[in-house]
Every structure is written in structure tokens, then in C-alpha cells.
Design an enzyme around this catalytic site. Structure first.
Site, PDB file in Angstrom:
ATOM      1  N   PRO A 296      -0.511  21.115  62.785  1.00  0.00           N
ATOM      2  CA  PRO A 296      -0.295  22.076  63.877  1.00  0.00           C
ATOM      3  C   PRO A 296      -1.578  22.522  64.586  1.00  0.00           C
ATOM      4  O   PRO A 296      -1.498  23.136  65.649  1.00  0.00           O
ATOM      5  CB  PRO A 296       0.369  23.267  63.175  1.00  0.00           C
ATOM      6  CG  PRO A 296       0.003  23.122  61.741  1.00  0.00           C
ATOM      7  CD  PRO A 296      -0.147  21.668  61.478  1.00  0.00           C
ATOM      8  N   TYR A 388      -7.522  19.949  74.572  1.00  0.00           N
ATOM      9  CA  TYR A 388      -6.649  21.073  74.220  1.00  0.00           C
ATOM     10  C   TYR A 388      -5.588  21.304  75.300  1.00  0.00           C
ATOM     11  O   TYR A 388      -4.424  21.552  74.990  1.00  0.00           O
ATOM     12  CB  TYR A 388      -7.488  22.344  74.007  1.00  0.00           C
ATOM     13  CG  TYR A 388      -6.707  23.470  73.377  1.00  0.00           C
ATOM     14  CD1 TYR A 388      -6.516  23.534  71.997  1.00  0.00           C
ATOM     15  CD2 TYR A 388      -6.146  24.478  74.164  1.00  0.00           C
ATOM     16  CE1 TYR A 388      -5.777  24.557  71.415  1.00  0.00           C
ATOM     17  CE2 TYR A 388      -5.405  25.513  73.585  1.00  0.00           C
ATOM     18  CZ  TYR A 388      -5.235  25.542  72.213  1.00  0.00           C
ATOM     19  OH  TYR A 388      -4.498  26.565  71.641  1.00  0.00           O
TER      20      TYR A 388
END
Ligand code: APR
Ligand code: PHB
Length: 393
Positions: A296, A388
Site C-alpha cells: 500500500p 506518486y
């Protein structure tokens, strides 16, 4: 008695991948059926990550699902890292030109169900005994039972969107399939609490005691995680113990602002990276967790499912409209190129931010050097930001 039904695309699994695929096919004028093992209430009770890349936001918008996301989601232009008593804000918007949007996967799934209901797309819940047949022929079919009845579903294509534990991936013969895996020696203990988030952006914290993450769902709902040993059990973690451990891993200013309260959910998840190749076999095409799992760290799971669905839905549209089958032929190669880049980034960020039990002093110094490099190099921060916010698709 077996009932026969027919569709163009049989979608196995009603998680975000299967539902988004159904919605994009529906919008393009194609027929699909989603068959899901669980109840809708169960699917909607699963709590997953909540960071949407701009590409995912654009897909949701194109699919007519912008309203609640825009009203209730938070747009974050940056993300925080903390380590060794230092704080760093990566200015995602300035460095990559894009923000991320904080909106829970549970909400994305709910919006998709609502849109599919409105459009009248068939979604069958609580199916059992799902078996894929003749996937290398041009007349594949799926059999399953539902509500006590047996079904035979004829289709042109099968989309395996049934997650890591589904039946689709194992339907590709082991002699054709290659699997790549890394299992990490720790888990994440996560809680939800009805308290205001400690910061207006996320904080990824590396500390001597291990990793911690401060995230959120909305102004009165926080999501926090701490790295924990895989042998731990949720019962080992009272709320007080969780809050003390989280506080101990945060920088001082965050620690002093932390508002604690009772947890309303608490669970431990193991971390793994996994990729199955190829992502297609005959007329079967895998998308999302059925083909790959990421840890995650960096919240790539849902976003990766969405980019798979982007490629796959466009390829189905081309094939079903009689334009071309080249998109389907290259789907696995195209999707895997992006999958591996997200796998790399989430593996890298996991390695950078966690405490590895067997790292030793050398490993720790290298980790500190890399964090120091990230803190002082615009090139490194740009690379972080670009990954990201999500690589293009
Ligand atoms: N038949 C029908 N449905 C099945 C079967 C089966 N044999 N096996 C599993 N399923 C269903 C599961 O119940 C689940 O609802 O397939 C769905 C798969 O959904 P997800 O696991 O959510 O996977 P995906 O849609 O690829 O989403 C990827 O969402 O779930 C997160 O961690 C995941 O963030 C990642 C992203
Ligand atoms: C979350 O909000 O649950 C979350 C956010 C960022 C991550 C992982 C999970 O990297």
C-alpha cells in the site's frame, strides 16, 4: 436446469476494476454482465486506500462520476515525509504539474454501483462455482450458480477482474503463466477514527521504531497506520497502544497536534508485491488485483486497476466495434509496462520508509543516505512526484 444467457463481455468480479470496465463498456454502447462472489454490502464494507492519481480522477470524470468526488474529495498539492527528526514536503503540483485527490476507494465503488444501476447494467451478486471455459476458442463461456440456479453465460470475451484470490488467473495454464513475487517481513496495522486528521496533507513517517502513515477520509475521519510484525494480532493492539506507538513515530509538531479517539475499524494487512504475466490468454484478459498486487505504500493498487481498465476497455471497444483487434493483442504488453513501473515505485517507497528486521547497520545507513538525498535533491523529489501522482497512460 441450466439457464443460458448471453453478453459481449463477461466480467468476473465487481470490485473497482470490474465495475469501471462495465461502466466504460456501457458508455461505449457495449453489453456486459458483472458476476460477483460477495454481496454488495460486503463489497462496500471493504476499506482500502484513498489516494487517486489525476489519471484516475480523469477516468472517473469521463465516466460521469465527478460530482461526489469533487464535492467531498480533497485535492492535495503536496505530500509530507518525515524521517530522522526532519520533515520534508514534496510539492507534487509544482514538481509534476499534478495534484492527487483524497477520496476513499469505498466511495469510488459506491459511485460506480450507482451509475451502473442507473444505466441498467446487469450485476449478479453472490455467484458461486464460477468456471471459465474454452477461453482459447472464439466462443468462450462462463458457468456459475446464483440464487440456487445454474447459469451458462456465452460471451465474446472474458474480463478477469476477480482480485488476487479469484478464479481467472488460475484459468491461465501454469505452463504459460509466470509469477513474480516479493513478500515483505512486516504488516500494516490500520485504524479509522472519527477524529480530525493530524495534518491537511498525508505524512509518511520513517522512524527508528518503524514506519507510520497519517491519512484521512474527510475532515472528521482519519486513517492511520503503523508498521507491525506479521506475528501481531489486532487483539494485541488496544487503541491506547496504537495511539502511543503512532505518536512515537511522528515528528514533534504532528505529535502535539494528534487528536486521539476510539477506533471504529482496526485491521492488519500483510505487504506483498506480485505480478502475473501475461495478462491475457486467448479471450481472457486480466485487470487489477487479479494480475498484480502492490504494497500500500504509495497507494497504487486502485490506480493501477484503473489504468489496466483504460487500456482494456479501449481495446474491447475497438474489437467489438469491428475496428481492430490490435489493442487486445497488445493489451498484456502495454498494461505490464505501466504495472512494472508502479510495482517498482511502491517497492522502492516501501524499502525507503520501513524498518527491515534484517537490514543491519549497513542497510540502515544506505536508507538514511537515500532519505538525505531525497531531502536535498530537486531531481530526486521530481522523480518521487512524477511517480506518486501517477505516470501517464
Ligand atoms: N467470482 C466472482 N467474483 C469474485 C471471485 C469469483 N470466483 N473471486 C473474487 N471475486 C470478487 C471479489 O469478491 C471482489 O469483489 O472480485 C472482486 C475483486 O475486487 P478487488 O479485490 O477489489 O480487486 P480490483 O477490482 O482489481 O481492485 C483493485 O482495489 O480492492 C482493491 O487492493 C485492491 O486497491 C486494489 C484495487
Ligand atoms: C489510505 O488513506 O488508506 C492510504 C493513503 C496512502 C497510502 C496508503 C493508504 O500510501
Amino acid at each position: 436446469m441450466t439457464r443460458s444467457i448471453k453478453t459481449q463481455v463477461a466480467i468476473i468480479g465487481g470490485g473497482p476494476a470490474g465495475l469501471m470496465l462495465a461502466q466504460r463498456l456501457q458508455l461505449a454502447g457495449h453489453d456486459a454482465i458483472v458476476i460477483e462472489r460477495q454481496t454488495r454490502a460486503h463489497v462496500l464494507s471493504r476499506i482500502r486506500a484513498g489516494v487517486l492519481e489525476q489519471g484516475t480522477v480523469d477516468m472517473l470524470t469521463d465516466a460521469g462520476l465527478a460530482t461526489r468526488m469533487t464535492d467531498e474529495g480533497f485535492v492535495h498539492g503536496g505530500t509530507g515525509l518525515s524521517f530522522l527528526g526532519r520533515k520534508l514536503r514534496i510539492d507534487l503540483a509544482a514538481l509534476s504539474g499534478k495534484p492527487v485527490t483524497i477520496y476513499g476507494q469505498t466511495e469510488v465503488t459506491k459511485d460506480l454501483y450507482d451509475a451502473l444501476d442507473t444505466a441498467g447494467v446487469r450485476i449478479v451478486h453472490e455467484v458461486e462455482d464460477v468456471v471459465l471455459h474454452d477461453v482459447t476458442s472464439d466462443r468462450p463461456f462462463v458457468t456459475y450458480t446464483a440464487g440456487g440456479g445454474q447459469y451458462h453465460l456465452d460471451c465474446e470475451y472474458i474480463a478477469g477482474c476477480d482480485g488476487y484470490h479469484g478464479v481467472s488467473r488460475p484459468s491461465i495454464p501454469a505452463s504459460v503463466r509466470r509469477e513474480f513475487e516479493r513478500v515483505y517481513p512486516f504488516g500494516w496495522l490500520g485504524i479509522l477514527s472519527e477524529t480530525p486528521p493530524v495534518d491537511h496533507e498525508l505524512i509518511y513517517a520513517h522512524s527508528e521504531r518503524g514506519f507510520a502513515l497519517c491519512s484521512m477520509r474527510h475532515a472528521q475521519l482519519s486513517r492511520y497506520y503503523v508498521q507491525c510484525p506479521l506475528t501481531d494480532h489486532v487483539d494485541d493492539w488496544s487503541d491506547d497502544r496504537f495511539w502511543d506507538e503512532l505518536a512515537a513515530r511522528l515528528p514533534d509538531d504532528a505529535k502535539s497536534r494528534l487528536v486521539t479517539g476510539p477506533s471504529i475499524e482496526k485491521s492488519i494487512a500483510p505487504l506483498r508485491s506480485f505480478v502475473a504475466e501475461p495478462m491475457s490468454y486467448g479471450r481472457l484478459f486480466l485487470a487489477g488485483d487479479a494480475a498484480h498486487i502492490v504494497p500500500p505504500t504509495g497507494a497504487k493498487g486502485l490506480n493501477l486497476a484503473m489504468s489496466d481498465v483504460y487500456y482494456l476497455s479501449n481495446a474491447f471497444d475497438d474489437a467489438l466495434s469491428g475496428r481492430a483487434t490490435t489493442g487486445l493483442e497488445s493489451y498484456s504488453t502495454t498494461a505490464l509496462r505501466r504495472v512494472w513501473k508502479s510495482v517498482r515505485f511502491s517497492w522502492w517507497l516501501t524499502n525507503l520508509m520501513h524498518r527491515f528486521p534484517d537490514d543491519g547497520d549497513f542497510g540502515r545507513r544506505v536508507q538514511e543516505a537515500e532519505l538525505d538525498y531525497l531531502a536535498n535533491s530537486q531531481a530526486a523529489q521530481t522523480s518521487f512526484a512524477e511517480n506518486y501522482v501517477g505516470l501517464p497512460f
